[in-house]
Motif scaffolding. Structure first.
Motif, short mmCIF file in Angstrom:
data_model
loop_
_atom_site.label_atom_id
_atom_site.label_comp_id
_atom_site.label_asym_id
_atom_site.label_seq_id
_atom_site.Cartn_x
_atom_site.Cartn_y
_atom_site.Cartn_z
N LEU A 146 43.29 -32.68 -33.32
CA LEU A 146 42.39 -31.81 -32.55
C LEU A 146 41.08 -31.57 -33.29
O LEU A 146 40.01 -31.56 -32.67
CB LEU A 146 43.08 -30.50 -32.21
N ALA A 147 41.14 -31.39 -34.60
CA ALA A 147 39.91 -31.23 -35.39
C ALA A 147 39.06 -32.50 -35.30
O ALA A 147 37.83 -32.43 -35.15
CB ALA A 147 40.26 -30.90 -36.84
N HIS A 148 39.71 -33.65 -35.39
CA HIS A 148 39.02 -34.94 -35.26
C HIS A 148 38.32 -35.02 -33.90
O HIS A 148 37.12 -35.33 -33.82
CB HIS A 148 40.05 -36.07 -35.42
N GLU A 149 39.05 -34.74 -32.84
CA GLU A 149 38.49 -34.85 -31.49
C GLU A 149 37.41 -33.80 -31.25
O GLU A 149 36.42 -34.06 -30.55
CB GLU A 149 39.60 -34.77 -30.44
N ALA A 150 37.57 -32.61 -31.82
CA ALA A 150 36.55 -31.57 -31.68
C ALA A 150 35.23 -32.00 -32.33
O ALA A 150 34.15 -31.60 -31.88
CB ALA A 150 37.04 -30.25 -32.28
N THR A 151 35.32 -32.82 -33.37
CA THR A 151 34.11 -33.34 -34.00
C THR A 151 33.33 -34.21 -33.03
O THR A 151 32.10 -34.11 -32.94
CB THR A 151 34.46 -34.13 -35.27
N HIS A 152 34.04 -35.06 -32.29
CA HIS A 152 33.37 -35.88 -31.28
C HIS A 152 32.68 -34.98 -30.25
O HIS A 152 31.53 -35.24 -29.87
CB HIS A 152 34.36 -36.80 -30.56
N LEU B 268 26.47 -33.67 -40.64
CA LEU B 268 26.62 -33.82 -39.19
C LEU B 268 25.27 -33.76 -38.49
O LEU B 268 25.03 -34.51 -37.52
CB LEU B 268 27.58 -32.77 -38.65
N SER B 269 24.39 -32.90 -38.95
CA SER B 269 23.05 -32.81 -38.34
C SER B 269 22.29 -34.12 -38.53
O SER B 269 21.64 -34.62 -37.59
CB SER B 269 22.27 -31.64 -38.94
N HIS B 270 22.37 -34.69 -39.72
CA HIS B 270 21.70 -35.97 -39.98
C HIS B 270 22.26 -37.05 -39.06
O HIS B 270 21.49 -37.85 -38.49
CB HIS B 270 21.88 -36.36 -41.45
N VAL B 271 23.57 -37.10 -38.93
CA VAL B 271 24.21 -38.11 -38.08
C VAL B 271 23.73 -37.98 -36.64
O VAL B 271 23.41 -38.97 -35.98
CB VAL B 271 25.75 -38.01 -38.19
N VAL B 272 23.65 -36.75 -36.13
CA VAL B 272 23.19 -36.55 -34.75
C VAL B 272 21.74 -37.01 -34.60
O VAL B 272 21.38 -37.68 -33.63
CB VAL B 272 23.35 -35.07 -34.33
N LEU B 273 20.90 -36.66 -35.56
CA LEU B 273 19.48 -36.96 -35.44
C LEU B 273 19.14 -38.43 -35.69
O LEU B 273 18.24 -38.99 -35.05
CB LEU B 273 18.68 -36.10 -36.42
N LYS C 139 28.62 -34.72 -29.41
CA LYS C 139 28.10 -35.00 -28.06
C LYS C 139 27.44 -33.78 -27.42
O LYS C 139 26.55 -33.92 -26.59
CB LYS C 139 29.22 -35.51 -27.16
N LEU C 140 27.87 -32.58 -27.79
CA LEU C 140 27.31 -31.36 -27.22
C LEU C 140 26.12 -30.81 -28.02
O LEU C 140 25.48 -29.85 -27.58
CB LEU C 140 28.39 -30.29 -27.11
N HIS C 141 25.82 -31.43 -29.14
CA HIS C 141 24.69 -30.98 -29.95
C HIS C 141 23.41 -31.11 -29.12
O HIS C 141 23.20 -32.14 -28.46
CB HIS C 141 24.59 -31.82 -31.23
N PRO C 142 22.55 -30.11 -29.13
CA PRO C 142 21.34 -30.16 -28.30
C PRO C 142 20.42 -31.33 -28.62
O PRO C 142 19.65 -31.75 -27.77
CB PRO C 142 20.63 -28.83 -28.57
N ARG C 143 20.50 -31.87 -29.82
CA ARG C 143 19.61 -32.98 -30.19
C ARG C 143 20.28 -34.35 -30.04
O ARG C 143 19.66 -35.36 -30.36
CB ARG C 143 19.15 -32.80 -31.65
N TYR C 144 21.52 -34.38 -29.56
CA TYR C 144 22.19 -35.66 -29.38
C TYR C 144 21.52 -36.42 -28.25
O TYR C 144 21.26 -35.88 -27.18
CB TYR C 144 23.68 -35.46 -29.06
#
Length: 120
Positions: A11-17, A108-113, A21-26
């Motif tokens: 669940l922690a793994h899936e919550a990361t996905h 995580l922020s770097h990965v999204v951006l 995806k829900l990050h405003p900058r994704y």
């Protein structure tokens, strides 16, 4: 059923996905490579196994029909850390290296951006 701690780490793994995806900058037009996203998800699963669960109950609570919760957690962590699959295993190790240098939120922020691991 599945062991409680395994379910929690999945669940922690899936919550990361979901978080990514829900990050405003994704940007859905620029998907994150599987190794990067799965590596981060595996890292979060491992961190959850390390620090996100209540302490394993004492061995005397185990009815003897299987390994203790502590041994299962140890095995689940070992499985993540030693996975040899390029996407999950190498991805986890790259994520863990970046995490050790810059922390989880910056990673995580770097990965999204930037859709990649930071250079560390």
């Amino acid at each position: 059923g599945l062991p409680r701690d395994l379910v929690a780490s999945v669940l922690a793994h899936e919550a990361t996905h979901a978080w990514i995806k829900l990050h405003p900058r994704y940007d859905f037009q620029k998907p994150i490579p599987p190794q990067v996203e799965e590596g981060c998800a595996q890292l979060i699963a491992l961190l959850f196994l390390n620090d996100g669960l209540d302490p394993a109950p004492p061995l005397e609570n185990n009815d003897g029909s299987g390994p203790s919760d502590d041994k299962l957690r140890q095995y689940f962590r070992f499985s993540i850390e030693t996975e040899d699959h390029d996407i999950y295993g190498t991805g986890y190790r790259r994520a863990a290296k970046a995490y050790s240098k810059i922390g989880i939120l910056a990673l995580l922020s770097h990965v999204v951006l930037y859709q990649n691991f930071p250079e560390v």
